[in-house]
Design an enzyme around this catalytic site. Structure first.
Site, PDB file in Angstrom:
ATOM      1  N   GLY A  29       4.228 -99.508  87.592  1.00 44.51           N
ATOM      2  CA  GLY A  29       2.885 -99.096  87.982  1.00 44.51           C
ATOM      3  C   GLY A  29       2.164-100.166  88.782  1.00 44.51           C
ATOM      4  O   GLY A  29       2.706-101.250  89.058  1.00 44.51           O
ATOM      5  N   ASN A  30       0.928 -99.884  89.140  1.00 44.70           N
ATOM      6  CA  ASN A  30       0.098-100.819  89.896  1.00 44.70           C
ATOM      7  C   ASN A  30      -1.338-100.341  89.854  1.00 44.70           C
ATOM      8  O   ASN A  30      -1.600 -99.161  89.588  1.00 44.70           O
ATOM      9  CB  ASN A  30       0.594-100.951  91.347  1.00 44.70           C
ATOM     10  N   SER A  75       2.002-105.338  95.599  1.00 42.99           N
ATOM     11  CA  SER A  75       2.708-104.133  95.171  1.00 42.99           C
ATOM     12  C   SER A  75       3.360-103.417  96.349  1.00 42.99           C
ATOM     13  O   SER A  75       2.779-103.337  97.440  1.00 42.99           O
ATOM     14  CB  SER A  75       1.721-103.172  94.485  1.00 42.99           C
ATOM     15  N   GLU A  77       3.555-100.460  96.727  1.00 40.94           N
ATOM     16  CA  GLU A  77       2.800 -99.247  97.020  1.00 40.94           C
ATOM     17  C   GLU A  77       1.391 -99.552  97.527  1.00 40.94           C
ATOM     18  O   GLU A  77       0.489 -98.723  97.461  1.00 40.94           O
ATOM     19  CB  GLU A  77       2.779 -98.343  95.785  1.00 40.94           C
ATOM     20  N   HIS A  96      -2.109 -96.466  89.111  1.00 41.62           N
ATOM     21  CA  HIS A  96      -0.851 -95.712  89.150  1.00 41.62           C
ATOM     22  C   HIS A  96      -0.020 -96.145  87.957  1.00 41.62           C
ATOM     23  O   HIS A  96       0.295 -97.333  87.803  1.00 41.62           O
ATOM     24  CB  HIS A  96      -0.095 -95.978  90.447  1.00 41.62           C
ATOM     25  N   HIS A  98       3.227 -95.077  84.913  1.00 43.82           N
ATOM     26  CA  HIS A  98       4.404 -94.278  84.582  1.00 43.82           C
ATOM     27  C   HIS A  98       4.239 -93.742  83.159  1.00 43.82           C
ATOM     28  O   HIS A  98       5.219 -93.627  82.417  1.00 43.82           O
ATOM     29  CB  HIS A  98       5.668 -95.119  84.711  1.00 43.82           C
ATOM     30  N   HIS A 160       8.013 -89.336  88.980  1.00 43.36           N
ATOM     31  CA  HIS A 160       7.498 -90.683  89.239  1.00 43.36           C
ATOM     32  C   HIS A 160       6.456 -91.095  88.195  1.00 43.36           C
ATOM     33  O   HIS A 160       6.715 -91.985  87.398  1.00 43.36           O
ATOM     34  CB  HIS A 160       6.912 -90.735  90.657  1.00 43.36           C
TER      35      HIS A 160
END
Length: 228
Positions: A29-30, A75, A77, A96, A98, A160
């Protein structure tokens, strides 16, 4: 203190709190927070243990992903985060994850309808699924930007995880928790094989109108701060 220190600390504190609660795991995640008045954001570094992270490890990037501060790789992303901030002026924080139950719903491609009052008030009319694209790619950035224009604050990314927004970091973190409650409840309801009830349409629209009012206020303030 530097210009970005408070924002970087906010990122670390929130990441560690969400990890303690089980919404972030290991280095997955981020999360990021918008820098007010600038086309910039502070974001977690790539592949880095949240409990080892300090504010000095957080990266600050502009919307073109130019590094403004930070020594670690941001990250993978980051482009997705930049795209969200550019498309949604009402979003000041992005998480974000998981997280398990929301991720499970992505595997069976089951968007969450309007189940609870708090869901429609803070997450939106529904929690939709963004089609699968590989992580950290330009295709992911473009796909996310295309699907988030409906003003909802929570989405599930197929195979995801979850993508959650807030008008500030505290709200985004709370929305992560609301999403997981809704995800677990919906999974259990589906397993019962009985009809799943939803909040009345009128109630959903009243709650969503309150959410939109909040978003419009925040977007207006952001535009004024940027001088546009």
């Amino acid at each position: 203190m530097g210009n970005y220190d408070a924002f970087k600390k906010q990122v670390v504190d929130t990441a560690q709190d969400l990890t303690r609660k089980g919404y972030l795991m290991a280095t997955g995640g981020n999360l990021s927070v918008r820098i007010p008045g600038q086309n910039a954001f502070a974001i977690t570094p790539s592949d880095y243990d949240y409990f080892k992270m300090t504010p000095d490890d957080v990266c600050v990037l502009d919307f073109d992903l130019k590094r403004l501060e930070g020594r670690l790789k941001p990250s993978v992303e980051s482009a997705m985060h930049a795209a969200v901030y550019q498309v949604r002026a009402d979003v000041n924080a992005i998480v974000h994850t998981h997280q398990v139950y929301a991720s499970a719903l992505t595997l069976i491609q089951a968007p969450i309808p309007a189940l609870f009052d708090e869901q429609t008030r803070f997450l939106g009319r529904s929690v939709e699924i963004i089609p699968y694209v590989p992580s950290g790619t330009g295709l992911l950035k473009n796909t996310v930007a295309k699907h988030i224009r409906n003003h909802n604050n929570a989405f599930m990314m197929q195979n995801h995880g979850a993508l959650v927004f807030g008008t500030d970091m505290e709200r985004a973190a709370h929305n992560v928790e609301i999403l997981e409650k809704c995800s677990l409840a919906y999974l259990l309801a589906i397993c019962s094989e009985r009809k799943v009830s939803k909040v009345p349409l009128a109630v959903r629209e009243i709650a969503f109108a309150k959410l939109r009012k909040d978003q419009e206020r925040v977007a207006k303030n952001a535009l004024e701060a940027s001088g546009e």
